[in-house]
Design an enzyme around this catalytic site. Structure first.
Site, mmCIF file in Angstrom:
data_model
loop_
_atom_site.group_PDB
_atom_site.id
_atom_site.type_symbol
_atom_site.label_atom_id
_atom_site.label_comp_id
_atom_site.label_asym_id
_atom_site.label_seq_id
_atom_site.Cartn_x
_atom_site.Cartn_y
_atom_site.Cartn_z
ATOM 1 N N LYS A 43 0.845 -1.209 0.000
ATOM 2 C CA LYS A 43 0.000 0.000 0.000
ATOM 3 C C LYS A 43 0.873 1.249 0.000
ATOM 4 O O LYS A 43 2.060 1.189 0.347
ATOM 5 C CB LYS A 43 -0.904 -0.008 1.239
ATOM 6 C CG LYS A 43 -0.130 0.091 2.557
ATOM 7 C CD LYS A 43 -1.048 -0.088 3.765
ATOM 8 C CE LYS A 43 -0.260 -0.006 5.064
ATOM 9 N NZ LYS A 43 -1.085 -0.353 6.227
ATOM 10 N N TYR A 271 12.417 32.065 5.967
ATOM 11 C CA TYR A 271 11.191 32.767 6.368
ATOM 12 C C TYR A 271 11.214 33.153 7.844
ATOM 13 O O TYR A 271 11.542 32.335 8.710
ATOM 14 C CB TYR A 271 9.969 31.873 6.124
ATOM 15 C CG TYR A 271 9.592 31.759 4.665
ATOM 16 C CD1 TYR A 271 9.288 32.884 3.915
ATOM 17 C CD2 TYR A 271 9.542 30.518 4.048
ATOM 18 C CE1 TYR A 271 8.935 32.770 2.574
ATOM 19 C CE2 TYR A 271 9.187 30.398 2.715
ATOM 20 C CZ TYR A 271 8.890 31.533 1.983
ATOM 21 O OH TYR A 271 8.545 31.421 0.665
HETATM 22 C C1 LIG Z 1 -0.479 -1.491 6.857
HETATM 23 C C2 LIG Z 1 -1.135 -2.774 7.213
HETATM 24 C C3 LIG Z 1 -0.375 -3.941 7.438
HETATM 25 C C4 LIG Z 1 1.129 -3.929 7.495
HETATM 26 O O1 LIG Z 1 1.492 -3.702 8.831
HETATM 27 P P1 LIG Z 1 3.049 -3.617 9.224
HETATM 28 O O2 LIG Z 1 3.040 -3.260 10.644
HETATM 29 O O3 LIG Z 1 3.571 -2.513 8.352
HETATM 30 O O4 LIG Z 1 3.635 -4.925 8.904
HETATM 31 C C5 LIG Z 1 -1.030 -5.134 7.645
HETATM 32 N N1 LIG Z 1 -2.369 -5.181 7.658
HETATM 33 C C6 LIG Z 1 -3.139 -4.082 7.475
HETATM 34 C C7 LIG Z 1 -4.609 -4.201 7.518
HETATM 35 C C8 LIG Z 1 -2.549 -2.837 7.267
HETATM 36 O O5 LIG Z 1 -3.315 -1.753 7.099
#
Ligand SMILES: *Cc1c(COP(=O)(O)O)cnc(C)c1O
Length: 376
Positions: A43, A271
């Site tokens: 993701k 800034y």
């Molecule tokens: C992001 C996510 C993961 C991955 O978790 P990690 O701690 O990065 O291994 C797994 N399951 C879901 C539903 C997630 O949203």
């Protein structure tokens, strides 16, 4: 000026280099540690590492599933030629469910409303959907409320008989897996097992049962089930509090010095002149800013690395640029390492995250589109 020569020498303002060897080794580490199937979570563009390339590396290294948040992310993988199983877990009735089902994307289903929408889309295109039912085991985020689980299973079994979908999995996510010895894991595992039993009692036959993220897979063996979902560990983030598993960071982010100037003591920088030089010194311009993913809070105390030496960020980080105070040895065009190898004195995502009051996931996934990506 010879424009042809200029463009041959052109380099992006900032680059992120992804070490796919490190990613493959992390995949194999997680496979060995879990002893289960592995879903690699890609993701958010694989936490900024590039979802399509990471997907290919992960599958070559032995992962069997890919996990994404949205249907759009899943469809982008399919468009890139990925044929492996993909689970999308932010599925709602307003997504392009027909495209997802047609592309063979497995859809997470947390509610009756989602189930109805998935069934309807499947009926429209005449292809049954593959579904993983999602239970909330105590995070109070997504997933079926435990009280509604049995009804969800019964409705799913009804949809199976109508041939609009098949429930191939049951899954959930843990809130506190990063804490070794955490007491809530036990009750979550019990709730999960009970839910899987209820699904079978309703006539479903889910073959994939998954609950663990990276931290749970490493620190809580009882959560491993038939598959673990791993994101952080694949990108070298150690998420279990106080423990290390030899995971390797895979991302290097660098820019370069594009302007140098000598300034007197008392020069206001950036800034609102949030910083004033305390002596005559040299300032270096670096063409990256908060729109590129450098947390603006690093304006106060952050350092970047040039030639293995740390240089403090001076003045407020701008949207597209920042200023470093450097010594006289720094030259125009020198590489500035934003995220590199801490063994070589370079900053890490963890260092930035600690300074910014966040987690390394936030830093890695936060680099902007202007930070050009390439494979090591
Ligand atoms: C992001 C996510 C993961 C991955 O978790 P990690 O701690 O990065 O291994 C797994 N399951 C879901 C539903 C997630 O949203």
């Amino acid at each position: 000026m010879n424009l042809t020569q200029t463009s041959l020498a052109a380099r992006p303002m900032a680059t992120r280099t992804v070490d796919h060897g490190a990613i493959a080794r992390n995949v194999r580490r997680m496979l060995r540690a879990s002893g289960t199937e592995l879903m690699v979570v890609v993701k958010a563009d694989a936490f900024g590492h590039g979802s399509l390339d990471v997907a290919r590396t992960a599958l070559d290294a032995g992962a069997t599933w890919l996990g994404v948040a949205t249907v759009d992310e899943a469809l982008a993988l399919r468009a890139g030629g990925v044929t492996a199983p993909i689970l999308a877990w932010l599925v709602d009735p307003w997504c392009d469910l027909e495209a997802a089902i047609y592309a063979g994307v497995t859809l997470s289903c947390p509610t009756i409303e989602s189930l109805i929408a998935i069934s309807r889309a499947a009926r429209t295109i005449g292809i049954p959907a593959r579904v993983h039912l999602e239970l909330d085991t105590g995070m109070a985020r997504g997933g079926s409320e435990p009280a509604l689980w049995r009804a969800l299973c019964v409705a799913a079994a009804h949809a199976e008989r109508a041939a609009t979908l098949t429930v191939t999995g049951v899954w959930s996510h843990l809130a506190c897996a990063a804490l070794p010895g955490e007491a809530s894991i036990r009750s979550a595992v019990q709730a999960f097992r009970h839910a899987a039993t209820e699904a079978r009692a309703a006539g479903l036959a889910p073959s994939q049962l998954h609950l663990a993220n990276s931290a749970a897979a490493l620190a809580h063996p009882s959560t491993r089930m038939t598959m673990v979902r791993s994101g952080a560990a694949i990108y070298g983030i150690e998420t279990v509090a106080g423990q290390r598993f030899g995971l390797e960071p895979a991302l290097r982010v660098a820019s370069r010095v594009t302007q140098l100037r000598r300034v007197p003591r008392g020069t206001g920088v950036g800034y609102l002149h949030e910083y004033r030089t305390s002596r005559p010194t040299t300032l270096a311009l670096v063409p990256v800013g908060y729109a590129d993913g450098v947390p603006r809070i690093l304006s106060h105390g952050g350092t970047l690395s040039i030639g293995g030496r740390r240089c403090p960020i001076r003045g407020a980080i701008s949207m597209d640029q920042l200023v470093l105070e450097v010594d006289a040895t720094v030259a125009l065009g020198d590489e500035v390492v934003l995220i590199g190898d801490p063994e070589r004195g370079e900053p890490s995502a963890l260092e930035w995250a600690t300074a910014a009051g966040t987690v390394p996931h936030d830093i890695l996934s936060g680099f902007g589109a202007r930070v050009h990506r390439s494979a090591a």
